[in-house]
Design a protein around this motif. Structure first.
Motif, PDB file in Angstrom:
ATOM      1  N   ALA A  22       0.848  -1.183   0.000  1.00  0.00           N
ATOM      2  CA  ALA A  22       0.000   0.000   0.000  1.00  0.00           C
ATOM      3  C   ALA A  22       0.887   1.237   0.000  1.00  0.00           C
ATOM      4  O   ALA A  22       1.723   1.413   0.891  1.00  0.00           O
ATOM      5  CB  ALA A  22      -0.901  -0.009   1.225  1.00  0.00           C
ATOM      6  N   ALA A  23       0.701   2.068  -1.013  1.00  0.00           N
ATOM      7  CA  ALA A  23       1.555   3.245  -1.187  1.00  0.00           C
ATOM      8  C   ALA A  23       0.739   4.498  -0.952  1.00  0.00           C
ATOM      9  O   ALA A  23      -0.162   4.805  -1.741  1.00  0.00           O
ATOM     10  CB  ALA A  23       2.143   3.242  -2.592  1.00  0.00           C
ATOM     11  N   SER A  24       1.045   5.193   0.107  1.00  0.00           N
ATOM     12  CA  SER A  24       0.301   6.417   0.415  1.00  0.00           C
ATOM     13  C   SER A  24       1.075   7.623  -0.087  1.00  0.00           C
ATOM     14  O   SER A  24       2.295   7.662  -0.050  1.00  0.00           O
ATOM     15  CB  SER A  24       0.078   6.535   1.917  1.00  0.00           C
ATOM     16  N   ARG A  25       0.316   8.584  -0.574  1.00  0.00           N
ATOM     17  CA  ARG A  25       0.867   9.847  -1.068  1.00  0.00           C
ATOM     18  C   ARG A  25       1.835   9.656  -2.226  1.00  0.00           C
ATOM     19  O   ARG A  25       2.856  10.323  -2.341  1.00  0.00           O
ATOM     20  CB  ARG A  25       1.530  10.631   0.071  1.00  0.00           C
ATOM     21  N   PHE A  26       1.542   8.684  -3.084  1.00  0.00           N
ATOM     22  CA  PHE A  26       2.297   8.472  -4.303  1.00  0.00           C
ATOM     23  C   PHE A  26       1.413   8.749  -5.503  1.00  0.00           C
ATOM     24  O   PHE A  26       0.236   8.412  -5.506  1.00  0.00           O
ATOM     25  CB  PHE A  26       2.766   7.012  -4.406  1.00  0.00           C
ATOM     26  N   ASN A  27       1.989   9.323  -6.539  1.00  0.00           N
ATOM     27  CA  ASN A  27       1.351   9.364  -7.841  1.00  0.00           C
ATOM     28  C   ASN A  27       1.960   8.208  -8.635  1.00  0.00           C
ATOM     29  O   ASN A  27       3.124   8.258  -9.024  1.00  0.00           O
ATOM     30  CB  ASN A  27       1.605  10.699  -8.542  1.00  0.00           C
ATOM     31  N   PHE A  28       1.173   7.182  -8.841  1.00  0.00           N
ATOM     32  CA  PHE A  28       1.705   5.950  -9.404  1.00  0.00           C
ATOM     33  C   PHE A  28       2.455   6.158 -10.707  1.00  0.00           C
ATOM     34  O   PHE A  28       3.465   5.515 -10.966  1.00  0.00           O
ATOM     35  CB  PHE A  28       0.570   4.948  -9.614  1.00  0.00           C
ATOM     36  N   ASP A  29       1.950   7.031 -11.540  1.00  0.00           N
ATOM     37  CA  ASP A  29       2.576   7.215 -12.847  1.00  0.00           C
ATOM     38  C   ASP A  29       3.970   7.825 -12.737  1.00  0.00           C
ATOM     39  O   ASP A  29       4.758   7.751 -13.676  1.00  0.00           O
ATOM     40  CB  ASP A  29       1.697   8.097 -13.733  1.00  0.00           C
ATOM     41  N   ASP A  30       4.277   8.436 -11.622  1.00  0.00           N
ATOM     42  CA  ASP A  30       5.574   9.092 -11.462  1.00  0.00           C
ATOM     43  C   ASP A  30       6.625   8.194 -10.823  1.00  0.00           C
ATOM     44  O   ASP A  30       7.781   8.609 -10.677  1.00  0.00           O
ATOM     45  CB  ASP A  30       5.427  10.344 -10.589  1.00  0.00           C
ATOM     46  N   ARG A  66       6.886 -17.528 -12.462  1.00  0.00           N
ATOM     47  CA  ARG A  66       6.193 -17.919 -11.223  1.00  0.00           C
ATOM     48  C   ARG A  66       5.591 -16.719 -10.487  1.00  0.00           C
ATOM     49  O   ARG A  66       4.564 -16.853  -9.825  1.00  0.00           O
ATOM     50  CB  ARG A  66       7.165 -18.632 -10.283  1.00  0.00           C
ATOM     51  N   PHE A  67       6.224 -15.572 -10.590  1.00  0.00           N
ATOM     52  CA  PHE A  67       5.775 -14.364  -9.897  1.00  0.00           C
ATOM     53  C   PHE A  67       5.228 -13.365 -10.918  1.00  0.00           C
ATOM     54  O   PHE A  67       5.734 -13.264 -12.032  1.00  0.00           O
ATOM     55  CB  PHE A  67       6.923 -13.691  -9.147  1.00  0.00           C
ATOM     56  N   THR A  68       4.224 -12.592 -10.494  1.00  0.00           N
ATOM     57  CA  THR A  68       3.654 -11.552 -11.341  1.00  0.00           C
ATOM     58  C   THR A  68       3.480 -10.278 -10.527  1.00  0.00           C
ATOM     59  O   THR A  68       2.859 -10.304  -9.459  1.00  0.00           O
ATOM     60  CB  THR A  68       2.293 -11.979 -11.915  1.00  0.00           C
ATOM     61  N   ILE A  69       4.019  -9.175 -11.032  1.00  0.00           N
ATOM     62  CA  ILE A  69       3.855  -7.881 -10.373  1.00  0.00           C
ATOM     63  C   ILE A  69       2.820  -7.076 -11.125  1.00  0.00           C
ATOM     64  O   ILE A  69       2.756  -7.104 -12.363  1.00  0.00           O
ATOM     65  CB  ILE A  69       5.206  -7.111 -10.304  1.00  0.00           C
ATOM     66  N   SER A  70       1.988  -6.378 -10.374  1.00  0.00           N
ATOM     67  CA  SER A  70       0.974  -5.534 -11.002  1.00  0.00           C
ATOM     68  C   SER A  70       0.683  -4.359 -10.084  1.00  0.00           C
ATOM     69  O   SER A  70       1.017  -4.384  -8.891  1.00  0.00           O
ATOM     70  CB  SER A  70      -0.304  -6.328 -11.277  1.00  0.00           C
ATOM     71  N   GLY A  71       0.066  -3.348 -10.664  1.00  0.00           N
ATOM     72  CA  GLY A  71      -0.265  -2.167  -9.889  1.00  0.00           C
ATOM     73  C   GLY A  71      -1.697  -1.744 -10.113  1.00  0.00           C
ATOM     74  O   GLY A  71      -2.233  -1.920 -11.206  1.00  0.00           O
ATOM     75  N   ASP A  72      -2.306  -1.208  -9.085  1.00  0.00           N
ATOM     76  CA  ASP A  72      -3.670  -0.694  -9.163  1.00  0.00           C
ATOM     77  C   ASP A  72      -3.617   0.774  -8.771  1.00  0.00           C
ATOM     78  O   ASP A  72      -3.501   1.106  -7.592  1.00  0.00           O
ATOM     79  CB  ASP A  72      -4.591  -1.481  -8.226  1.00  0.00           C
ATOM     80  N   ASN A  73      -3.689   1.638  -9.778  1.00  0.00           N
ATOM     81  CA  ASN A  73      -3.560   3.065  -9.534  1.00  0.00           C
ATOM     82  C   ASN A  73      -4.697   3.583  -8.669  1.00  0.00           C
ATOM     83  O   ASN A  73      -4.494   4.441  -7.807  1.00  0.00           O
ATOM     84  CB  ASN A  73      -3.530   3.805 -10.872  1.00  0.00           C
ATOM     85  N   ALA A  74      -5.884   3.076  -8.863  1.00  0.00           N
ATOM     86  CA  ALA A  74      -7.043   3.551  -8.102  1.00  0.00           C
ATOM     87  C   ALA A  74      -6.917   3.200  -6.625  1.00  0.00           C
ATOM     88  O   ALA A  74      -7.372   3.952  -5.756  1.00  0.00           O
ATOM     89  CB  ALA A  74      -8.321   2.960  -8.676  1.00  0.00           C
ATOM     90  N   LYS A  75      -6.289   2.069  -6.333  1.00  0.00           N
ATOM     91  CA  LYS A  75      -6.137   1.635  -4.942  1.00  0.00           C
ATOM     92  C   LYS A  75      -4.764   1.972  -4.375  1.00  0.00           C
ATOM     93  O   LYS A  75      -4.480   1.670  -3.224  1.00  0.00           O
ATOM     94  CB  LYS A  75      -6.374   0.130  -4.846  1.00  0.00           C
ATOM     95  N   ASN A  76      -3.895   2.554  -5.209  1.00  0.00           N
ATOM     96  CA  ASN A  76      -2.526   2.862  -4.768  1.00  0.00           C
ATOM     97  C   ASN A  76      -1.837   1.635  -4.178  1.00  0.00           C
ATOM     98  O   ASN A  76      -1.210   1.701  -3.105  1.00  0.00           O
ATOM     99  CB  ASN A  76      -2.528   3.998  -3.740  1.00  0.00           C
ATOM    100  N   THR A  77      -1.933   0.532  -4.886  1.00  0.00           N
ATOM    101  CA  THR A  77      -1.392  -0.731  -4.386  1.00  0.00           C
ATOM    102  C   THR A  77      -0.582  -1.423  -5.470  1.00  0.00           C
ATOM    103  O   THR A  77      -0.993  -1.462  -6.628  1.00  0.00           O
ATOM    104  CB  THR A  77      -2.530  -1.662  -3.934  1.00  0.00           C
ATOM    105  N   VAL A  78       0.553  -1.952  -5.072  1.00  0.00           N
ATOM    106  CA  VAL A  78       1.361  -2.793  -5.950  1.00  0.00           C
ATOM    107  C   VAL A  78       1.312  -4.210  -5.380  1.00  0.00           C
ATOM    108  O   VAL A  78       1.520  -4.400  -4.181  1.00  0.00           O
ATOM    109  CB  VAL A  78       2.808  -2.304  -6.030  1.00  0.00           C
ATOM    110  N   THR A  79       1.043  -5.171  -6.239  1.00  0.00           N
ATOM    111  CA  THR A  79       0.830  -6.549  -5.805  1.00  0.00           C
ATOM    112  C   THR A  79       1.881  -7.466  -6.416  1.00  0.00           C
ATOM    113  O   THR A  79       2.277  -7.288  -7.578  1.00  0.00           O
ATOM    114  CB  THR A  79      -0.569  -7.012  -6.235  1.00  0.00           C
TER     115      THR A  79
END
Length: 125
Positions: A22-30, A66-79
């Motif tokens: 969970a990333a707080s106060r981040f602009n994901f695109d930056d 085996r691993f997959t990284i993804s991001g959800d800009n609306a939730k400010n979360t990287v999984t």
């Protein structure tokens, strides 16, 4: 800015886990985000990386497929979704972020400015 990891735990070999950052106060695109891990007595290892701006993901050879990284800009979360886990995946997993990285240097842990406190993943055989 703050990064908080969750989702760690203990599983048997072959199992799956999903880690969240969970990333707080981040602009994901930056920002570029990375997952790193460190096992006892070993150096920190880069696992997976994502740049939303350039739509690039990268993986360490040891986890590719085996691993997959993804991001959800609306939730400010990287999984980080981890499957077919092996005992050698046992480590503390850290989320990291930086705004000055790009696809060419995103695997360099020394260049990341922001780090979470980590979450333990234990895989038993």
């Amino acid at each position: 800015v703050q990064l908080v990891e969750s989702g760690g735990g203990s599983v048997q070999a072959g199992g799956s886990l999903t880690l969240s950052c969970a990333a707080s106060r981040f602009n994901f695109d930056d920002y570029v985000f990375g997952w790193f891990r460190q096992a006892p007595g070993k150096e920190r290892e880069g696992v997976a990386f994502i740049s939303h701006r350039s739509s690039v993901t990268r993986y360490a050879d040891s986890v590719r497929g085996r691993f997959t990284i993804s991001g959800d800009n609306a939730k400010n979360t990287v999984t980080l979704h981890m499957t077919n886990l092996k005992p050698e995946d046992t480590a503390v997993y850290y989320c990291a972020a930086d705004s000055f990285l790009n696809a060419a240097n995103m695997a360099s842990s020394d260049l990341y400015d922001y780090w979470g406190k980590g979450t333990q993943v234990t895989v038993s055989s």
